[in-house]
Design a protein around this motif. Sequence first.
Motif, short mmCIF file in Angstrom:
data_model
loop_
_atom_site.label_atom_id
_atom_site.label_comp_id
_atom_site.label_asym_id
_atom_site.label_seq_id
_atom_site.Cartn_x
_atom_site.Cartn_y
_atom_site.Cartn_z
N ASP A 1 -12.21 26.37 51.55
CA ASP A 1 -13.35 25.74 50.86
C ASP A 1 -14.65 26.44 51.21
O ASP A 1 -15.49 26.70 50.33
CB ASP A 1 -13.46 24.25 51.21
CG ASP A 1 -12.30 23.43 50.65
OD1 ASP A 1 -11.59 23.93 49.75
OD2 ASP A 1 -12.13 22.28 51.12
N ARG A 2 -14.82 26.76 52.46
CA ARG A 2 -16.05 27.44 52.89
C ARG A 2 -16.14 28.84 52.29
O ARG A 2 -17.22 29.29 51.88
CB ARG A 2 -16.11 27.52 54.42
CG ARG A 2 -16.39 26.17 55.05
CD ARG A 2 -16.58 26.27 56.54
NE ARG A 2 -16.78 24.96 57.11
CZ ARG A 2 -16.19 24.50 58.19
NH1 ARG A 2 -15.35 25.28 58.85
NH2 ARG A 2 -16.43 23.30 58.64
N MET A 3 -15.02 29.55 52.25
CA MET A 3 -15.01 30.89 51.68
C MET A 3 -15.34 30.85 50.19
O MET A 3 -16.05 31.72 49.67
CB MET A 3 -13.65 31.57 51.90
CG MET A 3 -13.46 32.11 53.30
SD MET A 3 -14.76 33.24 53.84
CE MET A 3 -14.53 34.60 52.73
N GLN A 4 -14.84 29.85 49.48
CA GLN A 4 -15.18 29.72 48.07
C GLN A 4 -16.67 29.49 47.89
O GLN A 4 -17.29 30.06 46.99
CB GLN A 4 -14.38 28.57 47.44
CG GLN A 4 -12.92 28.90 47.23
CD GLN A 4 -12.13 27.72 46.66
OE1 GLN A 4 -12.66 26.63 46.54
NE2 GLN A 4 -10.87 27.96 46.34
N ASP A 5 -17.27 28.66 48.75
CA ASP A 5 -18.71 28.43 48.68
C ASP A 5 -19.48 29.72 48.93
O ASP A 5 -20.47 30.01 48.24
CB ASP A 5 -19.15 27.37 49.70
CG ASP A 5 -18.69 25.97 49.34
OD1 ASP A 5 -18.31 25.76 48.16
OD2 ASP A 5 -18.70 25.09 50.22
N VAL A 6 -19.04 30.50 49.89
CA VAL A 6 -19.71 31.77 50.21
C VAL A 6 -19.61 32.72 49.02
O VAL A 6 -20.59 33.36 48.62
CB VAL A 6 -19.10 32.41 51.48
CG1 VAL A 6 -19.57 33.84 51.67
CG2 VAL A 6 -19.45 31.57 52.71
N LYS A 7 -18.41 32.81 48.43
CA LYS A 7 -18.22 33.71 47.29
C LYS A 7 -19.07 33.28 46.10
O LYS A 7 -19.66 34.12 45.41
CB LYS A 7 -16.74 33.77 46.90
CG LYS A 7 -15.90 34.55 47.89
CD LYS A 7 -14.45 34.56 47.50
CE LYS A 7 -13.62 35.30 48.53
NZ LYS A 7 -12.20 35.27 48.25
N LYS A 8 -19.15 31.98 45.84
CA LYS A 8 -19.98 31.48 44.74
C LYS A 8 -21.43 31.86 44.97
O LYS A 8 -22.13 32.29 44.06
CB LYS A 8 -19.87 29.96 44.62
CG LYS A 8 -18.58 29.47 44.02
CD LYS A 8 -18.57 27.96 43.97
CE LYS A 8 -17.22 27.42 43.55
NZ LYS A 8 -17.15 25.96 43.61
N ASN A 9 -21.88 31.70 46.21
CA ASN A 9 -23.27 32.02 46.55
C ASN A 9 -23.53 33.51 46.37
O ASN A 9 -24.56 33.91 45.83
CB ASN A 9 -23.56 31.58 47.99
CG ASN A 9 -25.03 31.63 48.32
OD1 ASN A 9 -25.87 31.63 47.44
ND2 ASN A 9 -25.33 31.67 49.60
N GLN A 10 -22.58 34.36 46.79
CA GLN A 10 -22.74 35.80 46.64
C GLN A 10 -22.73 36.19 45.17
O GLN A 10 -23.52 37.03 44.74
CB GLN A 10 -21.63 36.54 47.39
CG GLN A 10 -21.81 36.51 48.88
CD GLN A 10 -20.65 37.17 49.62
OE1 GLN A 10 -19.55 37.30 49.09
NE2 GLN A 10 -20.89 37.56 50.86
N ASP A 11 -21.85 35.59 44.38
CA ASP A 11 -21.79 35.88 42.95
C ASP A 11 -23.11 35.49 42.28
O ASP A 11 -23.64 36.23 41.45
CB ASP A 11 -20.63 35.14 42.27
CG ASP A 11 -19.27 35.69 42.68
OD1 ASP A 11 -19.23 36.82 43.23
OD2 ASP A 11 -18.26 34.99 42.45
N PHE A 12 -23.64 34.33 42.63
CA PHE A 12 -24.90 33.86 42.06
C PHE A 12 -26.03 34.83 42.40
O PHE A 12 -26.82 35.19 41.53
CB PHE A 12 -25.24 32.46 42.57
CG PHE A 12 -26.55 31.94 42.08
CD1 PHE A 12 -26.69 31.48 40.78
CD2 PHE A 12 -27.66 31.92 42.92
CE1 PHE A 12 -27.91 31.02 40.32
CE2 PHE A 12 -28.87 31.46 42.47
CZ PHE A 12 -29.00 31.00 41.16
N LYS A 13 -26.07 35.29 43.65
CA LYS A 13 -27.13 36.21 44.06
C LYS A 13 -27.01 37.54 43.32
O LYS A 13 -27.99 38.11 42.88
CB LYS A 13 -27.08 36.44 45.57
CG LYS A 13 -27.64 35.30 46.38
CD LYS A 13 -27.63 35.64 47.86
CE LYS A 13 -28.21 34.51 48.67
NZ LYS A 13 -28.17 34.81 50.11
N SER A 14 -25.78 38.06 43.19
CA SER A 14 -25.61 39.35 42.52
C SER A 14 -25.94 39.27 41.04
O SER A 14 -26.51 40.18 40.47
CB SER A 14 -24.19 39.89 42.74
OG SER A 14 -23.25 39.06 42.11
#
Length: 134
Positions: free
Chosen positions: A114-127
């Motif tokens: 769950d935490r990794m998915q949150d991190v990936k979503k945040n990275q995708d949003f930033k990119s």
Amino acid sequence: MTLMAGNILEGTVVNITNFGAFVEVEGKTGLVHISEVADSFVKDIRQHLKEQDKVKVKVISIDDNGKISLSIKQANPQRKSVKPAEIDWTAEKKKQNSESFEDIMSKFLKDSEDRMQDVKKNQDFKSKSRKNFG
């Protein structure tokens, strides 16, 4: 009563500085360091003391030059020794024993995913936002 280490006397606050308060006892002036004002952390000594306050102090030491170290918190007879909290360790063990190792690991893995998915979503949003502005 003469000034000797260990004596508890009443004095008058004559000056306050950022690092402590000068207290007059028996015609002599000693320093109550800010760390000796109260049992709790003291950020601003002026919230605890004012000039001309009457305070009970304990003589901590008198050095060879005649400097007198005083303490308000050590002179307080109501100080209680703080006992550590009682912990029922048997309840903790029973709680741990009710879950198997596999259950604990599966919870850990689920939380990690769950935490990794949150991190990936945040990275995708930033990119994506960088591409839109870049």
